[in-house]
Design a protein around this motif. Structure first.
Motif, PDB file in Angstrom:
ATOM      1  N   ASP A  14      -3.856  -2.129 -12.631  1.00 39.49           N
ATOM      2  CA  ASP A  14      -4.300  -0.763 -12.927  1.00 39.49           C
ATOM      3  C   ASP A  14      -5.810  -0.712 -13.160  1.00 39.49           C
ATOM      4  OD1 ASP A  14      -1.696   0.133 -12.690  1.00 39.49           O
ATOM      5  OD2 ASP A  14      -1.334   0.250 -14.859  1.00 39.49           O
ATOM      6  N   ILE A  15      -6.346  -1.700 -13.889  1.00 41.57           N
ATOM      7  CA  ILE A  15      -7.792  -1.751 -14.140  1.00 41.57           C
ATOM      8  C   ILE A  15      -8.538  -1.891 -12.823  1.00 41.57           C
ATOM      9  CG2 ILE A  15      -9.658  -3.169 -15.114  1.00 41.57           C
ATOM     10  CD1 ILE A  15      -7.700  -3.789 -17.465  1.00 41.57           C
ATOM     11  N   VAL A  16      -8.092  -2.836 -11.984  1.00 43.87           N
ATOM     12  CA  VAL A  16      -8.767  -3.088 -10.706  1.00 43.87           C
ATOM     13  C   VAL A  16      -8.708  -1.851  -9.818  1.00 43.87           C
ATOM     14  CG1 VAL A  16      -8.679  -4.445  -8.572  1.00 43.87           C
ATOM     15  CG2 VAL A  16      -8.424  -5.588 -10.793  1.00 43.87           C
ATOM     16  N   CYS A  17      -7.540  -1.232  -9.712  1.00 43.29           N
ATOM     17  CA  CYS A  17      -7.394  -0.049  -8.856  1.00 43.29           C
ATOM     18  C   CYS A  17      -8.238   1.107  -9.368  1.00 43.29           C
ATOM     19  CB  CYS A  17      -5.930   0.351  -8.752  1.00 43.29           C
ATOM     20  SG  CYS A  17      -4.950  -0.807  -7.770  1.00 43.29           S
ATOM     21  N   ASP A  18      -8.341   1.237 -10.679  1.00 41.48           N
ATOM     22  CA  ASP A  18      -9.161   2.296 -11.262  1.00 41.48           C
ATOM     23  C   ASP A  18     -10.632   2.082 -10.915  1.00 41.48           C
ATOM     24  OD1 ASP A  18      -9.487   4.633 -12.951  1.00 41.48           O
ATOM     25  OD2 ASP A  18     -10.383   3.282 -14.420  1.00 41.48           O
ATOM     26  N   VAL A  19     -11.115   0.854 -11.070  1.00 45.59           N
ATOM     27  CA  VAL A  19     -12.515   0.554 -10.772  1.00 45.59           C
ATOM     28  C   VAL A  19     -12.806   0.722  -9.279  1.00 45.59           C
ATOM     29  CG1 VAL A  19     -14.269  -1.273 -10.736  1.00 45.59           C
ATOM     30  CG2 VAL A  19     -12.848  -0.954 -12.774  1.00 45.59           C
ATOM     31  N   LEU A  20     -11.887   0.248  -8.438  1.00 43.75           N
ATOM     32  CA  LEU A  20     -12.098   0.325  -6.985  1.00 43.75           C
ATOM     33  C   LEU A  20     -11.745   1.698  -6.412  1.00 43.75           C
ATOM     34  CD1 LEU A  20     -10.772  -3.163  -5.805  1.00 43.75           C
ATOM     35  CD2 LEU A  20     -13.106  -2.486  -6.376  1.00 43.75           C
ATOM     36  N   GLU A  21     -11.175   2.560  -7.267  1.00 41.80           N
ATOM     37  CA  GLU A  21     -10.780   3.912  -6.854  1.00 41.80           C
ATOM     38  C   GLU A  21      -9.838   3.885  -5.657  1.00 41.80           C
ATOM     39  OE1 GLU A  21     -14.493   5.979  -6.320  1.00 41.80           O
ATOM     40  OE2 GLU A  21     -14.944   5.933  -8.462  1.00 41.80           O
ATOM     41  N   ILE A  22      -8.798   3.050  -5.776  1.00 43.45           N
ATOM     42  CA  ILE A  22      -7.781   2.976  -4.723  1.00 43.45           C
ATOM     43  C   ILE A  22      -6.394   3.143  -5.338  1.00 43.45           C
ATOM     44  CG2 ILE A  22      -9.152   1.521  -3.182  1.00 43.45           C
ATOM     45  CD1 ILE A  22      -7.542  -0.892  -4.158  1.00 43.45           C
ATOM     46  N   ASP A  23      -5.441   3.475  -4.491  1.00 40.59           N
ATOM     47  CA  ASP A  23      -4.056   3.616  -4.907  1.00 40.59           C
ATOM     48  C   ASP A  23      -3.454   2.228  -5.093  1.00 40.59           C
ATOM     49  OD1 ASP A  23      -1.013   3.955  -4.166  1.00 40.59           O
ATOM     50  OD2 ASP A  23      -1.758   5.923  -4.771  1.00 40.59           O
ATOM     51  N   PRO A  24      -2.669   2.000  -6.143  1.00 43.58           N
ATOM     52  CA  PRO A  24      -2.059   0.684  -6.350  1.00 43.58           C
ATOM     53  C   PRO A  24      -1.253   0.174  -5.159  1.00 43.58           C
ATOM     54  CG  PRO A  24      -1.802   2.015  -8.311  1.00 43.58           C
ATOM     55  CD  PRO A  24      -2.378   2.919  -7.240  1.00 43.58           C
ATOM     56  N   ASP A  25      -0.717   1.071  -4.355  1.00 40.20           N
ATOM     57  CA  ASP A  25       0.050   0.655  -3.175  1.00 40.20           C
ATOM     58  C   ASP A  25      -0.833   0.002  -2.113  1.00 40.20           C
ATOM     59  OD1 ASP A  25       2.316   1.685  -4.370  1.00 40.20           O
ATOM     60  OD2 ASP A  25       2.201   3.599  -3.315  1.00 40.20           O
ATOM     61  N   GLU A  26      -2.134   0.226  -2.192  1.00 39.38           N
ATOM     62  CA  GLU A  26      -3.072  -0.335  -1.208  1.00 39.38           C
ATOM     63  C   GLU A  26      -3.475  -1.767  -1.530  1.00 39.38           C
ATOM     64  OE1 GLU A  26      -6.452   2.179  -0.138  1.00 39.38           O
ATOM     65  OE2 GLU A  26      -5.485   3.819  -1.208  1.00 39.38           O
ATOM     66  N   LEU A  27      -3.067  -2.280  -2.688  1.00 38.89           N
ATOM     67  CA  LEU A  27      -3.540  -3.575  -3.159  1.00 38.89           C
ATOM     68  C   LEU A  27      -2.368  -4.493  -3.466  1.00 38.89           C
ATOM     69  CD1 LEU A  27      -6.255  -4.965  -3.987  1.00 38.89           C
ATOM     70  CD2 LEU A  27      -5.776  -4.196  -6.311  1.00 38.89           C
ATOM     71  N   ASN A  28      -2.354  -5.674  -2.828  1.00 42.31           N
ATOM     72  CA  ASN A  28      -1.368  -6.677  -3.213  1.00 42.31           C
ATOM     73  C   ASN A  28      -2.101  -7.862  -3.837  1.00 42.31           C
ATOM     74  OD1 ASN A  28      -2.071  -8.628  -1.151  1.00 42.31           O
ATOM     75  ND2 ASN A  28      -0.986  -7.355   0.317  1.00 42.31           N
TER      76      ASN A  28
END
Length: 80
Positions: A14-28
């Motif tokens: 959640d922290i990483v997705c918030d900083v990168l401004e991406i949806d959690p589904d975009e990140l594995n």
């Protein structure tokens, strides 16, 4: 070395997705942050967010390991 539980992994993601401004589904776990627009400033923002969330100190030298979620999990586990 403390284990990074599933709950902690979700918080980290959640922290990483918030900083990168991406949806959690975009990140594995093995997605490279640079493929999602991460630069050195964003990496430091992630590091600062982790330090605040987990009340730990992480050396900036660890940024080289923090290229994907797997790396971040390892760094946080070492810091805990």
């Amino acid at each position: 070395m403390a284990a990074v539980t599933e709950e902690r992994q979700q918080i980290i993601k959640d922290i990483v997705c918030d900083v990168l401004e991406i949806d959690p589904d975009e990140l594995n776990d093995s997605s490279l942050f640079k493929d999602h627009g991460a630069d050195s400033l964003r990496a430091i923002e992630i590091l600062a967010g982790l330090e605040k969330q987990f009340s730990v100190t992480i050396d900036q030298a660890e940024l080289s390991r923090m290229v994907n979620l797997d790396g971040v999990y390892a760094v946080v586990a070492d810091a805990l």
